[in-house]
Design a protein around this motif. Structure first.
Motif, PDB file in Angstrom:
ATOM      1  N   ARG A  26       0.823  -1.205   0.000  1.00 48.60           N
ATOM      2  CA  ARG A  26       0.000   0.000   0.000  1.00 48.60           C
ATOM      3  C   ARG A  26       0.867   1.269   0.000  1.00 48.60           C
ATOM      4  N   ALA A  27       2.016   1.239   0.663  1.00 50.04           N
ATOM      5  CA  ALA A  27       2.914   2.396   0.629  1.00 50.04           C
ATOM      6  C   ALA A  27       3.408   2.644  -0.798  1.00 50.04           C
ATOM      7  N   GLU A  28       3.671   1.551  -1.529  1.00 51.76           N
ATOM      8  CA  GLU A  28       4.105   1.687  -2.917  1.00 51.76           C
ATOM      9  C   GLU A  28       3.003   2.299  -3.782  1.00 51.76           C
ATOM     10  N   GLN A  29       1.763   1.985  -3.477  1.00 50.98           N
ATOM     11  CA  GLN A  29       0.660   2.585  -4.225  1.00 50.98           C
ATOM     12  C   GLN A  29       0.602   4.094  -3.992  1.00 50.98           C
ATOM     13  N   VAL A  30       0.870   4.522  -2.758  1.00 47.36           N
ATOM     14  CA  VAL A  30       0.896   5.959  -2.461  1.00 47.36           C
ATOM     15  C   VAL A  30       2.070   6.614  -3.188  1.00 47.36           C
ATOM     16  N   TYR A  31       3.220   5.943  -3.220  1.00 44.03           N
ATOM     17  CA  TYR A  31       4.395   6.491  -3.917  1.00 44.03           C
ATOM     18  C   TYR A  31       4.099   6.636  -5.413  1.00 44.03           C
ATOM     19  N   ALA A  32       3.367   5.682  -5.959  1.00 46.03           N
ATOM     20  CA  ALA A  32       2.993   5.776  -7.378  1.00 46.03           C
ATOM     21  C   ALA A  32       2.117   7.002  -7.623  1.00 46.03           C
ATOM     22  N   LYS A  33       1.257   7.309  -6.676  1.00 49.33           N
ATOM     23  CA  LYS A  33       0.454   8.531  -6.788  1.00 49.33           C
ATOM     24  C   LYS A  33       1.352   9.761  -6.757  1.00 49.33           C
ATOM     25  N   ALA A  34       2.394   9.713  -5.925  1.00 42.83           N
ATOM     26  CA  ALA A  34       3.341  10.829  -5.866  1.00 42.83           C
ATOM     27  C   ALA A  34       4.033  11.008  -7.212  1.00 42.83           C
ATOM     28  N   GLU A  35       4.450   9.912  -7.827  1.00 44.32           N
ATOM     29  CA  GLU A  35       5.124   9.985  -9.123  1.00 44.32           C
ATOM     30  C   GLU A  35       4.207  10.536 -10.206  1.00 44.32           C
ATOM     31  N   ALA A  36       2.898  10.319 -10.017  1.00 42.02           N
ATOM     32  CA  ALA A  36       1.924  10.837 -10.980  1.00 42.02           C
ATOM     33  C   ALA A  36       1.449  12.243 -10.612  1.00 42.02           C
ATOM     34  N   GLY A  37       2.033  12.833  -9.564  1.00 42.18           N
ATOM     35  CA  GLY A  37       1.639  14.168  -9.125  1.00 42.18           C
ATOM     36  C   GLY A  37       0.256  14.216  -8.525  1.00 42.18           C
ATOM     37  N   GLN A  38      -0.165  13.124  -7.877  1.00 43.61           N
ATOM     38  CA  GLN A  38      -1.539  13.025  -7.387  1.00 43.61           C
ATOM     39  C   GLN A  38      -1.643  12.921  -5.863  1.00 43.61           C
ATOM     40  N   LEU A  39      -0.599  13.313  -5.138  1.00 43.75           N
ATOM     41  CA  LEU A  39      -0.742  13.370  -3.685  1.00 43.75           C
ATOM     42  C   LEU A  39      -1.664  14.520  -3.309  1.00 43.75           C
ATOM     43  N   LYS A  40      -2.331  14.383  -2.186  1.00 41.52           N
ATOM     44  CA  LYS A  40      -3.294  15.395  -1.747  1.00 41.52           C
ATOM     45  C   LYS A  40      -2.665  16.465  -0.854  1.00 41.52           C
ATOM     46  N   HIS A  41      -1.579  16.117  -0.155  1.00 42.51           N
ATOM     47  CA  HIS A  41      -1.112  16.991   0.923  1.00 42.51           C
ATOM     48  C   HIS A  41       0.354  17.399   0.818  1.00 42.51           C
ATOM     49  N   PHE A  42       1.120  16.721  -0.025  1.00 47.17           N
ATOM     50  CA  PHE A  42       2.545  17.020  -0.152  1.00 47.17           C
ATOM     51  C   PHE A  42       2.937  17.207  -1.612  1.00 47.17           C
ATOM     52  N   ASP A  43       3.911  18.071  -1.830  1.00 45.61           N
ATOM     53  CA  ASP A  43       4.629  18.124  -3.093  1.00 45.61           C
ATOM     54  C   ASP A  43       5.937  17.363  -2.902  1.00 45.61           C
ATOM     55  N   VAL A  44       6.411  16.732  -3.975  1.00 45.99           N
ATOM     56  CA  VAL A  44       7.610  15.892  -3.903  1.00 45.99           C
ATOM     57  C   VAL A  44       8.644  16.377  -4.917  1.00 45.99           C
ATOM     58  N   ASP A  45       9.873  16.556  -4.454  1.00 40.56           N
ATOM     59  CA  ASP A  45      10.995  16.880  -5.339  1.00 40.56           C
ATOM     60  C   ASP A  45      11.882  15.634  -5.424  1.00 40.56           C
ATOM     61  N   PHE A  46      11.643  14.834  -6.453  1.00 36.93           N
ATOM     62  CA  PHE A  46      12.343  13.559  -6.578  1.00 36.93           C
ATOM     63  C   PHE A  46      13.841  13.736  -6.796  1.00 36.93           C
ATOM     64  N   THR A  47      14.249  14.932  -7.240  1.00 34.80           N
ATOM     65  CA  THR A  47      15.682  15.162  -7.448  1.00 34.80           C
ATOM     66  C   THR A  47      16.446  15.189  -6.127  1.00 34.80           C
ATOM     67  N   LYS A  48      15.723  15.337  -5.023  1.00 35.20           N
ATOM     68  CA  LYS A  48      16.381  15.430  -3.713  1.00 35.20           C
ATOM     69  C   LYS A  48      16.663  14.053  -3.092  1.00 35.20           C
ATOM     70  N   LEU A  49      16.166  12.991  -3.715  1.00 34.93           N
ATOM     71  CA  LEU A  49      16.349  11.668  -3.119  1.00 34.93           C
ATOM     72  C   LEU A  49      17.823  11.327  -2.957  1.00 34.93           C
ATOM     73  N   ASN A  50      18.619  11.597  -3.988  1.00 37.39           N
ATOM     74  CA  ASN A  50      20.038  11.302  -3.907  1.00 37.39           C
ATOM     75  C   ASN A  50      20.723  12.174  -2.870  1.00 37.39           C
ATOM     76  N   ASP A  51      20.254  13.412  -2.698  1.00 40.54           N
ATOM     77  CA  ASP A  51      20.813  14.290  -1.666  1.00 40.54           C
ATOM     78  C   ASP A  51      20.578  13.711  -0.276  1.00 40.54           C
ATOM     79  N   VAL A  52      19.373  13.173  -0.073  1.00 35.49           N
ATOM     80  CA  VAL A  52      19.066  12.559   1.222  1.00 35.49           C
ATOM     81  C   VAL A  52      20.003  11.378   1.469  1.00 35.49           C
ATOM     82  N   ALA A  53      20.163  10.517   0.459  1.00 35.45           N
ATOM     83  CA  ALA A  53      21.033   9.346   0.599  1.00 35.45           C
ATOM     84  C   ALA A  53      22.473   9.768   0.867  1.00 35.45           C
ATOM     85  N   LYS A  54      22.943  10.799   0.182  1.00 33.95           N
ATOM     86  CA  LYS A  54      24.319  11.271   0.394  1.00 33.95           C
ATOM     87  C   LYS A  54      24.506  11.796   1.808  1.00 33.95           C
TER      88      LYS A  54
END
Length: 454
Positions: free
Chosen positions: A23-51
């Protein structure tokens, strides 16, 4: 067309480990489609978080130690101040109890300590007096303080009904635990040292005592013996596969935790067909406009406390009973405010403008209540708010991706998720919070804790 699952099958699925990631993956898929209700996501920051996570791992661990980072379990919190308190405790039992009883006692301690680990608030601390382990008095806040308070209460026998067996937790001891004993054990002073959700924690422990009595198949060793969380050790060993190593499926342990402790959850938690689901919440990002009223397709399970407890119980089995866990990779990252806060503080997740304003209004309203400090304004929400549910779901799914990035950056493909959490994202979340909000060191979004959300 495949048949619709029965109510029983639906409950079984929502209480399973695979459902958390699914179910978490289904929510992430909504994020990738720009369909979250409450958050905006900057996917370019994922590597920054990991670093950032990798930089802390390299700072805190010698290169040769990184492959052996300990797992993220409750037992780590007992070591605060570089004092191996669990080792000292186990040493004190040597010659008096066998290895099985040692593990039972550690499971007893782990279960109550995990249950007492809800958010403590920004003002509470636990003072450890000088003793043969720690030579000077020192106060600890948050998770470490809660851990040491629970350890101290365990050693004092506050959770036992038998004065001759103080180092145990049993059903009668929990059911008859006075609120004042817990208040004293946590050193609570409503003015000088307030603890969020004290009565909620007390009720949780009392419900634990009730749950233990409801499930003798897991927690009883027979008549005239105390009903204890630690008796699950015998149940799981009996359910194991023996060979060169004792092998236990992680699903077996999780089943004991999720079903054996089912009665601890407040009645306000999500139910389906009259059955309490525990840490399962409706997520509006997954709700289809034409969904039927009794649909559960938008329910997102987290089972954070149950997974935290599972991770923590695993450790003494491994170290003392040489148990190998099968399918341990089914466990997910933990959707709590350190891991989730890391994603917000480093810009991967950002509250939508309207939600930010609503959260700040909540903060303002809450700050007018007696005892609430008016410092470091952050958006504030109830645990069942759709913002919190979406945040937690994104945290679970994103932690898998961070872990994979961390493994790549460190060239350590076998590093487990539990090691990444410990090494790792949890510490990174705490560290960035202390920089971003130095007065409270709290998360970027506050959850109004009642002592039962973890």
């Amino acid at each position: 067309m495949s048949p619709q699952p029965t109510a029983s099958e639906t409950v079984t699925y929502l209480k399973s480990l695979p459902a958390v990631r699914d179910r978490a993956e289904q929510v992430y898929a909504k994020a990738e489609a720009g369909q979250l209700k409450h958050f905006d996501v900057d996917f370019t920051k994922l590597n920054d978080v990991a670093k950032f996570v990798v930089s802390l791992i390299k700072r805190d661990f010698d290169p040769k130690e990184i492959p052996n980072i300990p797992p993220h379990t409750r037992l780590r919190h007992f070591d605060v101040g570089n004092v191996d308190r669990i080792h000292k405790l186990v040493e004190s039992w040597k010659g008096r109890v066998d290895t099985m009883e040692t593990v039972r006692r550690l499971v007893d301690l782990t279960v109550v300590s995990v249950l007492l680990d809800a958010g403590a608030g920004d003002r509470w601390t636990f003072e450890v007096k000088p003793d043969d382990i720690q030579k000077v008095s020192r106060s600890y806040p948050r998770s470490e303080g809660l851990a040491l308070a629970s350890l101290n209460m365990f050693r004092e026998g506050r959770f036992s009904s038998d004065i001759h067996r103080s180092h145990q937790v049993d059903a009668d001891g929990l059911c008859n635990l006075p609120l004042e004993s817990l208040r004293e054990g946590f050193q609570v002073d409503d003015q000088k040292n307030p603890l969020l959700g004290l009565e909620g924690r007390w009720e949780l422990l009392r419900r634990l005592g009730f749950a233990l009595k409801q499930h003798p198949e897991y927690f009883s060793l027979g008549e005239n013996t105390p009903i204890r969380p630690g008796n699950m050790v015998d149940y799981l060993i009996k359910d194991s596969r023996q060979g060169d190593k004792t092998v236990i499926s992680i699903e077996s342990l999780f089943r004991v935790v999720i079903y054996g402790f089912a009665e601890i959850w407040p009645t306000s938690r999500t139910t389906y067909q009259g059955v309490s689901l525990g840490d399962v919440w409706p997520c509006d990002a997954l709700l289809r406009p034409n969904a039927s009223p009794d649909s559960t397709e938008h329910f997102v399970p987290f089972h954070k406390l149950s997974q935290w407890m599972t991770y923590s119980i695993m450790e003494p089995f491994e170290t003392l009973l040489n148990v190998e866990w099968e399918n341990a990779n089914l466990l997910t990252g933990l959707p709590e405010y350190r891991n989730g806060g890391l994603l917000i503080d480093l810009g991967f997740l950002t509250l939508k403008e309207g939600e930010e304003a609503r959260g700040l209004t909540n903060y303002k309203n809450n700050s007018t209540k007696p005892g609430q400090p008016a410092v470091e304004v952050v958006p504030t929400f109830e645990p069942n708010d759709p913002v919190i549910i979406e945040w937690r779901a994104m945290t679970v799914a994103t932690l898998d991706r961070i872990a994979q990035e961390v493994r790549t950056l460190l060239a350590l493909p076998t590093l487990t998720l539990a090691q990444v959490l410990q090494g790792g994202t949890w510490n990174a979340g705490r560290e960035i919070a202390s920089v971003s909000r130095p007065n409270t060191k709290g998360p970027p979004i506050a959850i109004l804790s009642d002592g039962t959300l973890f």
